[in-house]
Each structure stands twice: as C-alpha cells, then as structure tokens.
Design a protein around this motif. Structure first.
Motif, PDB file in Angstrom:
ATOM      1  N   VAL A  89       0.810  -1.214   0.000  1.00 34.64           N
ATOM      2  CA  VAL A  89       0.000   0.000   0.000  1.00 34.64           C
ATOM      3  C   VAL A  89       0.849   1.271   0.000  1.00 34.64           C
ATOM      4  O   VAL A  89       0.545   2.210  -0.701  1.00 34.64           O
ATOM      5  CB  VAL A  89      -0.975   0.002   1.194  1.00 34.64           C
ATOM      6  CG1 VAL A  89      -1.665   1.338   1.315  1.00 34.64           C
ATOM      7  CG2 VAL A  89      -1.989  -1.111   1.022  1.00 34.64           C
ATOM      8  N   HIS A  90       1.908   1.295   0.798  1.00 34.38           N
ATOM      9  CA  HIS A  90       2.773   2.484   0.762  1.00 34.38           C
ATOM     10  C   HIS A  90       4.243   2.093   0.888  1.00 34.38           C
ATOM     11  O   HIS A  90       4.829   2.116   1.954  1.00 34.38           O
ATOM     12  CB  HIS A  90       2.399   3.501   1.835  1.00 34.38           C
ATOM     13  CG  HIS A  90       2.116   2.905   3.177  1.00 34.38           C
ATOM     14  ND1 HIS A  90       3.095   2.396   3.985  1.00 34.38           N
ATOM     15  CD2 HIS A  90       0.965   2.741   3.849  1.00 34.38           C
ATOM     16  CE1 HIS A  90       2.539   1.950   5.099  1.00 34.38           C
ATOM     17  NE2 HIS A  90       1.254   2.147   5.032  1.00 34.38           N
ATOM     18  N   ALA A 139      -7.830   4.122   1.888  1.00 35.59           N
ATOM     19  CA  ALA A 139      -8.522   3.716   0.670  1.00 35.59           C
ATOM     20  C   ALA A 139      -8.603   2.201   0.581  1.00 35.59           C
ATOM     21  O   ALA A 139      -9.649   1.633   0.255  1.00 35.59           O
ATOM     22  CB  ALA A 139      -7.807   4.287  -0.549  1.00 35.59           C
ATOM     23  N   SER A 161      -3.840   6.407   1.304  1.00 34.22           N
ATOM     24  CA  SER A 161      -3.927   5.193   0.491  1.00 34.22           C
ATOM     25  C   SER A 161      -4.246   3.991   1.364  1.00 34.22           C
ATOM     26  O   SER A 161      -4.950   3.076   0.959  1.00 34.22           O
ATOM     27  CB  SER A 161      -2.642   4.972  -0.300  1.00 34.22           C
ATOM     28  OG  SER A 161      -1.549   4.793   0.554  1.00 34.22           O
ATOM     29  N   ARG A 162      -3.769   4.056   2.589  1.00 36.14           N
ATOM     30  CA  ARG A 162      -4.098   2.992   3.516  1.00 36.14           C
ATOM     31  C   ARG A 162      -5.608   2.969   3.775  1.00 36.14           C
ATOM     32  O   ARG A 162      -6.250   1.926   3.705  1.00 36.14           O
ATOM     33  CB  ARG A 162      -3.346   3.247   4.814  1.00 36.14           C
ATOM     34  CG  ARG A 162      -3.388   2.129   5.773  1.00 36.14           C
ATOM     35  CD  ARG A 162      -2.502   2.428   6.962  1.00 36.14           C
ATOM     36  NE  ARG A 162      -2.446   1.283   7.831  1.00 36.14           N
ATOM     37  CZ  ARG A 162      -1.786   0.185   7.566  1.00 36.14           C
ATOM     38  NH1 ARG A 162      -1.092   0.100   6.440  1.00 36.14           N
ATOM     39  NH2 ARG A 162      -1.799  -0.831   8.387  1.00 36.14           N
TER      40      ARG A 162
END
Lengths: 155, 155
Positions: free
Chosen positions: B34-35, B117, B114-115
DNA sequence: ACTTTCGGTTGTATAGTACAACGGTTCTTT
DNA sequence: AAAGAACCGTTGTACTATACAACCGAAAGT
C-alpha cells in the motif's frame, strides 16, 4: 465512490484501520512471549499442516500469501526441529506432502493451549454474543482481504 | 474459570485467535504494497509522533512495546529520510523531542490516505452498523491487550 | 521431442527486532 | 559535594521473517 457524506462510516473504517494495525504490530512480540519454543510464524504453518492432515508447501504459500522460498525455509526449520516430516507423493515426484511428527503434534497442542489461554483471558468478560459477532467480523474481513482486490495490480 | 461448559464461547475465541493471527501475518506485506515509500513500521511511529505533536523515543518504545534500540534505529531511518526532526529538550539534555518535518507530514498524509482507501475498499459493502461494532470490538480488544495481563510474568 | 508449467531450494538482500554494552545526564543519597 | 543509581539514547551483534531472482528436476501440453 463510497459517499463522502458518510462520516460515521469513515470514522469506523479509520478506527478499524488503526486498531488492526496496532494489533499486527504487537502480534509478533506477543507470540514470542506466549510460546517461545515454537520459533515464530512456523506455529501457524504447523497448525495448518496438522489441520489439513498433510499438505504441500505450495498450498501453504498460496493460503498465507507467502513466497515459496519463505515457506521452504520455514518448513526446513520445522523439519530440523523435528516437528514435520516430508513424504514424497507417490503420483507426483515433484511434491512432498508435509505431516506433523509426534513431537510436532505435541508442541503444537501446547502452543495452542497457551495461546488460547492468553486470548481467553483477554476475552474473558465479553458477552458470548459479542464474541460471536467479533469472530464473524474478522472472518468476513479476512475473507475479503484474502482475495486480491478486483482492480488491484496483484503484483 | 471460564466455564468449560460454554462451547460457543470457546469456538468464538478460537476463531478470533486464528483470524487475528492471520491478519497479523499479512499485515506487513500488505502495508508494503500500500505504501512502499514509507518503510513500514516507521509509518506507525511517524503517525504517533505527529499525533502527539512531539514525543520522545522512550515514549514510543513504551507505547509500542518495542526495545529502545529498535526505536532508535527506526527514528534514525525516519530522520535519514527527512521525515522527522530531533530537537534537544531545553530542560533535560538526555531527551530529544521528535517532530515530523514538513515532508514527513506530507508523506504520512499520503500513506494514511492510500491505507484508508485500501481499507475502505475492503469494507465497502459492510453495513455502517457492522462497521461501528467491528471498530468498537477492536478498540476493546486492543485496550485489554495493551495492559499486560494481570498474572503474566511480563519478562 | 520441445517447450512450458509446476514444486521446491538456494543465493542474496532487506526490515524489524532484541539483548547487551556503553556514554552522557540527571536525580538521590549519603 | 561526591558517589551511586536511574534514565535516555546509540551502537555492536545476532536472529527471524520475508521477498525476488535464478535455478533444478519432474510433469504436462503441443
């Protein structure tokens, strides 16, 4: 899109995100404390092997989203500790079926017991209904997480 | 003792145990996906630093049950990446107060987004009520887990 | 037969972690 | 005030878990 007009959902998702992450962070250390004998994650793999009453390394990799090499090494570790045994499959010479040894079954039972005890203690004063729902939520969440997201690159 | 005559509770606890463990196993890999920018656990620490608007390394260690050395290295990493800044405390020359830098705040926000999301997508089709309950359960569970068990050796 | 595909191992690299030893600081106690 | 204890952080060392890539041998597809 999920409606931006649903702050309650957002807040819940945020909490879930945060708390699951917090749990994940602590999990390893906690596991090491609870059963130092069984080095690690192997515990999970051994449990799976026992549950399935024999399975292949590839199955483990697929089920836990681990690389083949990781599983290979974990299994090698378990074998060196004398907790699993590999038997060549009669029909397919590539595969080796993994089985827990007597020692493996024993140590696994012990680890499971103390693990369960730790969890039980923490969940002691929960109403049965909440326990059931919590369990169901986790199952549901993990089931969703297991199948890669539809649009995900899946790299 | 928790009654042995409550198989439903046992089963739920077992599921919870298993599923939380499964989640923990996957969490790291998932986070990396994710990141990838923010090397990992550092994300959590950075989040904490930001949330607290400045904190000491020892606080992080205590809060996350990590060794001093681990935190030291994590923080060093974050600093090398330019995401945190250390300021010597005026009153006590031993401590250094950690603060997110501008870049740190930015990257943290992105990672969190983004997490979120990813979580939101996985929880997309959950009824809001279930989300709220799931969040509450996790909070409750973690709160219990955070305080060391009463009888635990705490080694 | 030739080429893929599949199951598994090994080499190499990285993150995260702990424990122990240490160097400065600050607080306590005599 | 001097001595010692407690505290904060870093560094050396070691280990687990993990991935990716390259490989080998066996099986399946063409």
């Amino acid at each position: 899109m999920t409606g931006a007009a649903e702050p309650l959902r957002e807040a819940s998702v945020d909490v879930i995100q945060r708390e699951l992450t917090a749990f994940a962070r602590r999990a390893r250390a906690a596991a090491a404390r609870v059963h130092p004998e069984l080095p690690l994650v192997s515990y999970t793999l051994l449990a799976h092997i026992e549950e399935q009453r024999g399975c292949r390394a590839t199955d483990l990799a697929a089920h836990y989203l681990l690389d083949k090499s990781t599983v290979s090494r974990q299994v090698a570790g378990l074998e060196k500790l004398g907790f699993v045994e590999r038997r060549p499959a009669p029909d397919d010479h590539r595969v080796q079926v993994l089985h827990p040894t007597e020692a493996g079954t024993r140590v696994l039972a012990a680890a499971q017991a103390s693990r369960m005890a730790a969890f039980r203690e923490r969940l002691e004063d929960w109403p049965a209904e909440d326990l059931a729902r919590f369990a169901a939520y986790l199952l549901r969440y993990n089931a969703a997480a297991a199948s890669p997201l539809p649009g995900a690159p899946a790299n």
